[in-house]
Design an enzyme around this catalytic site. Structure first.
Site, PDB file in Angstrom:
ATOM      1  N   HIS A   8      84.902  -7.300  23.004  1.00 37.33           N
ATOM      2  CA  HIS A   8      85.253  -6.652  24.263  1.00 37.33           C
ATOM      3  C   HIS A   8      85.429  -5.163  23.977  1.00 37.33           C
ATOM      4  O   HIS A   8      86.272  -4.784  23.166  1.00 37.33           O
ATOM      5  CB  HIS A   8      86.534  -7.270  24.811  1.00 37.33           C
ATOM      6  CG  HIS A   8      86.875  -6.817  26.191  1.00 37.33           C
ATOM      7  ND1 HIS A   8      86.154  -7.207  27.292  1.00 37.33           N
ATOM      8  CD2 HIS A   8      87.846  -6.000  26.656  1.00 37.33           C
ATOM      9  CE1 HIS A   8      86.666  -6.650  28.371  1.00 37.33           C
ATOM     10  NE2 HIS A   8      87.702  -5.916  28.018  1.00 37.33           N
ATOM     11  N   ASP A  21      86.244  -1.874  25.913  1.00 32.73           N
ATOM     12  CA  ASP A  21      86.606  -1.195  27.155  1.00 32.73           C
ATOM     13  C   ASP A  21      85.876   0.146  27.197  1.00 32.73           C
ATOM     14  O   ASP A  21      86.038   0.970  26.287  1.00 32.73           O
ATOM     15  CB  ASP A  21      88.124  -1.014  27.227  1.00 32.73           C
ATOM     16  CG  ASP A  21      88.820  -2.348  27.491  1.00 32.73           C
ATOM     17  OD1 ASP A  21      88.308  -3.124  28.310  1.00 32.73           O
ATOM     18  OD2 ASP A  21      89.863  -2.613  26.867  1.00 32.73           O
ATOM     19  N   ASP A  23      88.001  -9.717  31.552  1.00 31.60           N
ATOM     20  CA  ASP A  23      89.235  -8.923  31.546  1.00 31.60           C
ATOM     21  C   ASP A  23      89.377  -8.099  32.814  1.00 31.60           C
ATOM     22  O   ASP A  23      89.580  -6.902  32.752  1.00 31.60           O
ATOM     23  CB  ASP A  23      89.221  -8.001  30.315  1.00 31.60           C
ATOM     24  CG  ASP A  23      90.507  -7.200  30.183  1.00 31.60           C
ATOM     25  OD1 ASP A  23      91.556  -7.705  30.591  1.00 31.60           O
ATOM     26  OD2 ASP A  23      90.461  -6.061  29.672  1.00 31.60           O
ATOM     27  N   HIS A  55      86.873  -1.358  34.375  1.00 25.28           N
ATOM     28  CA  HIS A  55      88.139  -2.024  34.741  1.00 25.28           C
ATOM     29  C   HIS A  55      89.410  -1.438  34.125  1.00 25.28           C
ATOM     30  O   HIS A  55      90.485  -2.033  34.287  1.00 25.28           O
ATOM     31  CB  HIS A  55      88.053  -3.530  34.482  1.00 25.28           C
ATOM     32  CG  HIS A  55      87.933  -3.934  33.049  1.00 25.28           C
ATOM     33  ND1 HIS A  55      86.752  -4.372  32.493  1.00 25.28           N
ATOM     34  CD2 HIS A  55      88.827  -3.974  32.045  1.00 25.28           C
ATOM     35  CE1 HIS A  55      86.943  -4.666  31.226  1.00 25.28           C
ATOM     36  NE2 HIS A  55      88.194  -4.429  30.919  1.00 25.28           N
TER      37      HIS A  55
HETATM   38 ZN   LIG Z   1      89.123  -4.779  29.086  1.00 28.12          ZN
END
Ligand SMILES: [Zn+2]
Length: 1007
Positions: free
Chosen positions: A257, A259, A369, A574
């Protein structure tokens, strides 16, 4: 048998970590270090290697926050060290935090990225075959570890982070790995994990304890290297016992993941991707079963632009089916805040990119997420060709446990997608026996399905799977006491579940939104980032519409609009648009929004010029809304005028004689009224009464007023993310001297302004506007905000009794409870609504509209709109400064038509443009207010076809006819990617169709 379980387990753990693990390397010799400290922002490899490197001593400090140091590591490989066990081992000064949340590095070998290094990937297997000198580079990033416990920190901005070095290099060795010790550690880790995942009375657990004990007895800690092989032999039978026939099956999916921005800026994410993806493709060379799924097309695009050699390796592995694009989106976007059209474009840009570069189209949505999933998502997924969906975020719910892990999710229009919440409850699994046992215990759908997915690999800040995770997975393929684990992809998982369904299994159905019972503050935090997004969404709509109006689109404009969309989509990530990032990220976002908006204004002006708006006296008016409008607006000289403009039309400005409409505004010292509303306020400007003149009803309950309230806002944790249930209730109306002034008191419009000071030097002006021909009371707030850890909200009490409120969402609405009767209802104490919230009895309702807020609290008898916060983590100065927003209160009769029309008007204001226009233009005409336009644009394929995306907005079955300025010759439905679907019969040059409740339709029209 005596129970010595606890002490034996402790013995095993301590000996593993302290006495065996240090022997994974048989021999070591230090590498020589040189360094070049980059004076500013990161530079390219070619730039770095041309610099003068200086000797660097082990133990030396490096890295002011966000700084970069290039290290050169050199040494000599002895002849008897040559072989596959030769590795470099580095420690850049790792602290306690996990991978992705502190210093990390990219190893460059021979001018190309080789792999990343981080606290859990310290070894660099060396590709060099022969003996003799070797040398390689590490591009080390001094990303600061943000403080734990959500304490405010200056580290999130270059301006405040300081210059003191954060890290010291503590290891840079050439080392020989001892295979027997290395694999013994993995054997033990797996068996200990399996053991701990089992019930205390499980025979396997008791037997494993003794097998491990015997293995440790066989190890001589003074001579680990020489005794490890014997210990492994002792454990062999324990590792060979096959899984129980009834055990569940888990598909382990490698993932990182990343971000796209969060506790680091986008520029650092680009490098995180390079480090993580280089590691992923490198691991594929060693581990043939290993698969890595990777979402967010923009991150591939960064590699294509900045790391072409790495991108080529990724492309090869995608072709081999091992590096697998998933999700089909440009970024893993927030789902609450972007418009429906934005979410459609997330898929258009994502799927197109994956298809053009790799020939891949994703069938699943991958957003593990994201902070809640609106009930209109299933049809957006379907429009983009996705029938499957993975997330796990609802496992964080604070109030209610979601009842399923694999289920059909049904949206507001009835579309269903097969949805899976990985029961491991994380997207960063580390492949341990404990996780596997938890997955099996936690999974709620054993009754009909035996499959679960487990995303594994370090994440949030990247990192990804390690070779140790893959090694452990291999040991749990078919092992007694744990679910059967196979490495694979999300496609393989869903294929298995679909096979179960085809064989007759029945999956449960969840209908409606997937509300996230946490992070409700992200509907309001960093509000200017959200407002900037909303402005860009509107300008993109206008730019596409007005460029669509004048024949074929110029290629350069089409390409530029596509790129501007991509830039807006990136900021919908996000942690960006929800307001949960460091100051750097939000500064970037606001600068980007300003740049994009300025460019779109230029493109809109150019489009209007192409429609014939020429230099000359006067002005033209452009209406990008779905429906015709007659309203009072401010002329360019500021004076109120009545204008009439058709839907999607551009007309020369001509003021309509107000006397042709039978409406006037009249005022007294403390009131104003038109033919629809009468508004009263008290001495300090507080609104005490709003009367619906037509229906003869007072909107406010007796004795209640419209109040602006300030409340202490101190979440228990996750400051920028969370809003607590009790916060709003602690509020009190802002007090202090109010100054009340008339700005305007004419027959067409009255505006009265109330100015207040409050808190620690904040000011607010509230301008109440009532115009002729309007049923809206507009309240414009202009706030200079200097409060921290406070919630500013607008309380609108309403004398309406309603069990549920109607909340505007993407492509429709949802009904949400106004009361906390059930635990699920109680958890929805702050909800997302886009343009309006409506409280209604069967024959009468009141809508509260806005042009730039999302967070609402619903009551049976009122609506609270969250206006501003001031969280201190992760940005200690969030939300400080000037903010403007309009909230409107509007009574209405049965149904939603008036509300929808006014909500669109408020959010798509008429555009004035100087110049003359010989003849008015209208692009699209709809014949019902129940249907709204989402986009009108030229087709992306350059055919010149017109794309019209529209939706049924009331939840009713609705016939609609769609007319263009010229006769339509051919028409068809298409998907979001503009690929043709069913053709539609065209009679008399226009399209007539009947929409299902909340149906989203994209039309391709040929003229
Ligand atoms: Zn995230």
């Amino acid at each position: 048998m005596h129970d010595d379980r606890v002490v034996v387990e402790r013995r095993i753990e301590r000996e593993l970590w302290q006495r065996i693990l240090p022997h994974v390397y048989r021999e070591r010799r230090p590498l020589a270090l040189e360094a070049w400290h980059v004076p500013g922002e990161p530079v390219s490899h070619d730039h770095a290697v041309a610099q003068a490197f200086e000797p660097f001593a082990l133990g030396g400090a490096w890295g002011p926050p966000w700084g970069t140091t290039w290290f050169r590591l050199s040494g000599d490989v002895p002849a008897d060290w040559v072989g596959p066990h030769l590795e470099a081992v580095v420690d850049l000064g790792w602290g306690m935090r996990g991978p992705g949340f502190q210093a990390e590095g990219l190893v460059w070998w021979d001018g190309a990225p080789l792999q990343g290094v981080h606290p859990r990937r310290t070894a660099v297997p060396l590709p060099q075959a022969g003996a003799g000198p070797l040398s390689f580079l590490i591009e080390a990033a001094a990303n600061p570890a943000m403080p734990a416990s959500f304490r405010p920190s200056p580290l999130g901005s270059l301006d405040t982070a300081g210059t003191a070095p954060l890290y010291r290099v503590t290891m840079a060795d050439l080392a020989l790995r001892d295979d027997a010790v290395y694999h013994l550690c993995l054997d033990v880790e797996v068996l200990v994990g399996v053991m701990k995942g089992l019930a205390l009375d499980d025979p396997r657990r008791q037997r494993l304890l003794r097998q491990l004990e015997r293995a440790f007895d066989a190890i001589d800690v003074r001579h680990v290297s020489g005794t490890a092989a014997e210990a492994r032999r002792v454990l062999e039978p324990a590792l060979e016992l096959p899984a129980r026939a009834s055990s569940m099956r888990v598909v382990g999916v490698g993932h990182a993941h990343i971000d796209s921005a969060w506790l680091w800026p986008i520029r650092e994410t680009v490098r995180k991707c390079a480090r993580t993806f280089a590691s992923a493709v490198r691991l594929m060379d060693e581990q043939p079963d290993y698969r890595f799924v990777c979402s967010q097309a923009v991150q591939y695009r960064w590699m294509e632009d900045r790391y072409p050699a790495l991108f080529e390796r990724i492309r090869e592995q995608v072709a081999a089916g091992r590096f697998v694009p998933v999700g089909g989106m440009w970024v893993e976007a927030d789902m609450n805040l972007p418009s429906g059209e934005s979410l459609v474009r997330q898929f258009v840009h994502g799927q197109r990119y994956f298809e053009s570069r790799f020939g891949v189209r994703c069938r699943e949505v991958w957003i593990p997420d994201v902070f809640g999933y609106p009930a209109s998502m299933p049809q957006i997924y379907a429009a983009a060709g996705c029938t499957r969906f993975v997330t796990q975020k609802l496992s964080w719910n604070k109030q209610n446990r979601f009842p399923h892990h694999t289920f059909w999710w049904e949206g507001i229009d009835g579309t269903r997608v097969l949805t899976h919440f990985p029961p491991v409850d994380t997207y960063n699994a580390e492949v341990t026996g404990e996780e596997m046992a938890f997955s099996e215990r936690n999974f709620r759908d054993h009754g009909w399905s035996e499959w679960a997915l487990m995303p594994y690999g370090y994440g949030n800040g990247g990192g990804g799977p390690t070779r140790e995770m893959v090694e452990r997975a291999g040991r749990m393929r078919d092992l007694d006491g744990t679910p059967r684990l196979q490495l694979g992809t999300s496609d393989e998982f869903f294929d298995r579940v679909e096979a179960e369904l085809e064989a007759g299994a029945e999956a449960p159905v969840w209908r409606g939104e997937l509300y996230f019972e946490m992070h409700r503050g992200t509907l309001t935090s960093q509000i200017e980032t959200k407002v900037g997004n909303r402005r860009c969404e509107r300008l993109l709509r206008e730019a596409e519409l007005w460029w669509a109006a004048g024949g074929a689109l110029r290629d350069d404009v089409a390409a530029e609009l596509y790129e501007l969309w991509a830039d807006v989509l990136l900021q919908q990530f996000h942690d960006i648009i929800p307001g949960s990032s460091i100051a750097w990220v939000h500064d970037d976002a606001e600068r980007e929004h300003a740049r994009i908006a300025a460019r779109l204004e230029e493109l809109i002006a150019a489009a209007l010029a192409r429609l014939g708006v020429a230099e000359g006296e006067g002005h033209v008016l452009a209406n990008a809304a779905s429906h015709d409008r007659v309203e009072v607006v401010s002329a360019p000289d500021g004076a109120p005028v009545v204008v009439e403009v058709p839907a999607t039309g551009v007309v020369p400005f001509a003021s309509v004689d107000p006397s042709s409409y039978d409406d006037r505004v009249v005022t007294t010292e403390h009131s104003m009224a038109n033919g629809q509303l009468a508004v009263h306020w008290d001495l300090d400007g507080t609104i005490t009464s709003i009367i619906d003149v037509v229906r003869g009803r007072e909107l406010l309950p007796a004795g209640r007023t419209i109040d602006i309230e300030l409340a202490p806002d101190q979440p228990v944790e996750y400051d920028a993310w969370d809003l607590e249930s009790w916060t709003a209730g602690l509020g009190a109306p802002i007090a202090g001297d109010a100054e009340v002034v008339w700005l305007e008191r004419g027959p067409l419009r009255a505006r009265v302004q109330v100015r207040r000071r409050f808190g620690r030097g904040s000011t607010m002006s509230t301008t109440a506007t009532l115009a002729a021909l309007s049923s809206r009371l507009d309240l414009e707030f202009d706030v200079d905000w200097h409060e921290q850890e406070q919630l500013l909200s607008l309380m609108v009490p309403l004398d309406v009794r309603a069990d549920a409120a109607t909340c505007d969402i993407q492509f429709g609405h949802v009904r949400r409870p106004t009361h906390p009767s059930s635990p699920w209802d109680a958890a929805k104490f702050e909800v997302c609504a886009h343009r309006f919230v409506d409280l209604a009895e069967p024959g009468f309702g009141v809508a509260v509209l806005n042009d730039g807020r999302f967070g609402h609290r619903l009551f049976d008898g009122g609506v609270r709109v969250s206006l501003l916060r001031g969280a201190r983590y992760p940005d200690p100065d969030a939300d400080q400064g000037r903010h403007r927003v309009t909230v409107s209160v509007m009574p209405h009769g049965p149904g939603l038509h008036e509300v929808l029309t006014e909500a669109e008007r408020l959010n798509v204001p008429l555009r004035w443009s100087p110049g003359a226009l010989a003849r008015g233009v209208q692009v699209v005409e709809l014949d019902t207010p129940a249907v709204q336009l989402s986009a009108v644009k030229r087709a992306d394929d350059g055919s010149g076809d017109l794309i019209v995306r529209l939706y049924e907005a009331t939840g009713d079955r609705t016939p609609v006819s769609v007319r263009l300025a010229v006769p339509v010759r051919a028409a068809g439905r298409c998907n979001a990617l503009e690929e043709p679907g069913a053709t539609i019969d065209v009679a008399d040059g226009f399209v007539a169709l009947t929409l299902q409740p909340f149906e989203l339709v994209t039309l391709r029209l040929t003229t």
